[in-house]
Write a protein that holds these residues in place. Structure first.
Motif, short mmCIF file in Angstrom:
data_model
loop_
_atom_site.label_atom_id
_atom_site.label_comp_id
_atom_site.label_asym_id
_atom_site.label_seq_id
_atom_site.Cartn_x
_atom_site.Cartn_y
_atom_site.Cartn_z
N GLU A 89 8.85 37.45 9.89
CA GLU A 89 8.36 38.71 9.32
C GLU A 89 7.67 38.56 7.96
O GLU A 89 6.67 39.19 7.71
N ASP A 90 8.23 37.72 7.07
CA ASP A 90 7.69 37.61 5.73
C ASP A 90 7.08 36.24 5.47
O ASP A 90 7.69 35.21 5.76
N LEU A 91 5.90 36.25 4.87
CA LEU A 91 5.25 35.02 4.42
C LEU A 91 6.00 34.47 3.21
O LEU A 91 6.26 33.29 3.10
N LEU A 92 6.35 35.38 2.28
CA LEU A 92 6.99 34.98 1.03
C LEU A 92 8.10 35.96 0.69
O LEU A 92 7.92 37.18 0.76
N GLY A 120 14.16 31.37 -6.50
CA GLY A 120 14.58 31.68 -5.14
C GLY A 120 13.43 32.05 -4.22
O GLY A 120 13.58 32.92 -3.36
N ALA A 121 12.29 31.39 -4.38
CA ALA A 121 11.12 31.67 -3.53
C ALA A 121 11.27 30.94 -2.20
O ALA A 121 11.71 29.79 -2.15
N ASP A 122 10.91 31.62 -1.13
CA ASP A 122 10.93 31.04 0.22
C ASP A 122 9.57 31.33 0.85
O ASP A 122 9.26 32.48 1.17
N LEU A 123 8.76 30.29 1.00
CA LEU A 123 7.39 30.42 1.49
C LEU A 123 7.24 29.63 2.79
O LEU A 123 7.60 28.45 2.84
N LEU A 124 6.72 30.28 3.83
CA LEU A 124 6.46 29.59 5.10
C LEU A 124 4.97 29.67 5.39
O LEU A 124 4.40 30.75 5.57
N LEU A 125 4.32 28.51 5.43
CA LEU A 125 2.89 28.42 5.74
C LEU A 125 2.73 27.97 7.18
O LEU A 125 3.46 27.08 7.64
N GLU A 126 1.78 28.56 7.89
CA GLU A 126 1.52 28.17 9.27
C GLU A 126 0.12 28.63 9.67
O GLU A 126 -0.49 29.45 9.00
N ARG A 127 -0.37 28.05 10.78
CA ARG A 127 -1.68 28.43 11.33
C ARG A 127 -1.48 28.97 12.74
O ARG A 127 -0.56 28.57 13.44
N ASN A 128 -2.39 29.84 13.14
CA ASN A 128 -2.36 30.30 14.53
C ASN A 128 -3.17 29.34 15.41
O ASN A 128 -3.73 28.35 14.91
N THR A 129 -3.26 29.60 16.67
CA THR A 129 -3.94 28.69 17.59
C THR A 129 -5.45 28.59 17.31
O THR A 129 -6.08 27.61 17.69
N GLU A 130 -6.02 29.59 16.63
CA GLU A 130 -7.43 29.53 16.24
C GLU A 130 -7.63 28.79 14.92
O GLU A 130 -8.76 28.64 14.45
N GLY A 131 -6.56 28.37 14.28
CA GLY A 131 -6.64 27.62 13.04
C GLY A 131 -6.60 28.46 11.77
O GLY A 131 -6.74 27.93 10.67
N ASP A 158 14.78 26.74 -7.60
CA ASP A 158 15.47 26.99 -6.33
C ASP A 158 14.50 27.54 -5.27
O ASP A 158 14.72 28.59 -4.69
N ALA A 159 13.42 26.81 -5.06
CA ALA A 159 12.37 27.26 -4.13
C ALA A 159 12.37 26.43 -2.86
O ALA A 159 12.79 25.27 -2.85
N ARG A 160 11.89 27.04 -1.78
CA ARG A 160 11.72 26.37 -0.49
C ARG A 160 10.31 26.64 -0.02
O ARG A 160 9.88 27.79 0.05
N ILE A 161 9.58 25.57 0.28
CA ILE A 161 8.23 25.70 0.84
C ILE A 161 8.23 24.97 2.16
O ILE A 161 8.61 23.80 2.23
#
Length: 178
Positions: A89-92, A120-131, A158-161
């Motif tokens: 749900e959340d990017l950051l 306490g930052a939590d960041l999830l980076l990702e790409r879709n199938t189109e890039g 205390d961050a997670r990337i």
């Protein structure tokens, strides 16, 4: 022997002192008002403005504001929604953070961020199938990515990337302090 002040001069001096007193009272009143100002009263407006800029839902748990030559805006429980196609749900998500801005630049209508602190930052980076990366904000509305201000100094505690690959595996790094 000095001459006594003429009545007009005495009145002018009294008026000058009264004007100085009123000015000082106005300044003191302004300082008290700013110190008592509840930043949370502006939380909804900030969320709406940031959501509009990023074209994603942005939410803030609580806000604080400290007036100084470099004013500081503090937030707790900041969330920036992810792209609709993303895996969560959340990017950051940020537990707590603040930005220190340059007051002279701000008064001239320019945002100059002197420093940003994220805890306490939590960041999830990702790409879709189109890039397309989930960190690309509003490409269809502006014709390009959102331009963020220069943040000067950024402090992470205390961050997670994490990076999520197309096959679903995730590579992550924990940052104790940087």
């Amino acid at each position: 022997m000095t001459r006594p002040a003429l009545p007009r001069q005495g009145l002018a001096i009294k008026l000058l002192w009264a004007a100085i007193g009123l000015l000082l009272a106005a300044i003191a009143g302004g300082i008290v008002f700013l110190k008592l100002l509840d930043a949370n009263a502006y939380r909804a407006a900030l969320e709406q403005q940031l959501s509009s800029v990023f074209n994603r839902r942005v939410s803030v748990g609580t806000m604080s504001f400290e007036w100084a030559l470099r004013p500081t805006l503090g937030v707790k429980e900041l969330r920036i929604a992810n792209a609709p196609w993303a895996s969560r749900e959340d990017l950051l998500v940020v537990r707590e953070g603040d930005v220190r801005i340059e007051l002279p630049a701000f008064l001239r209508g320019r945002l100059a961020v002197r420093a940003m602190r994220l805890e306490g930052a939590d960041l999830l980076l990702e790409r879709n199938t189109e890039g397309l990366g989930n960190w690309i904000f509003r490409p269809e509305a502006t014709g390009g990515p959102v331009r963020l201000p220069d943040f000067g100094v950024v402090t992470l505690t205390d961050a997670r990337i994490a990076w999520r690959r197309l096959d679903g595996t995730t590579i992550e790094t924990q940052i104790a302090s940087a």
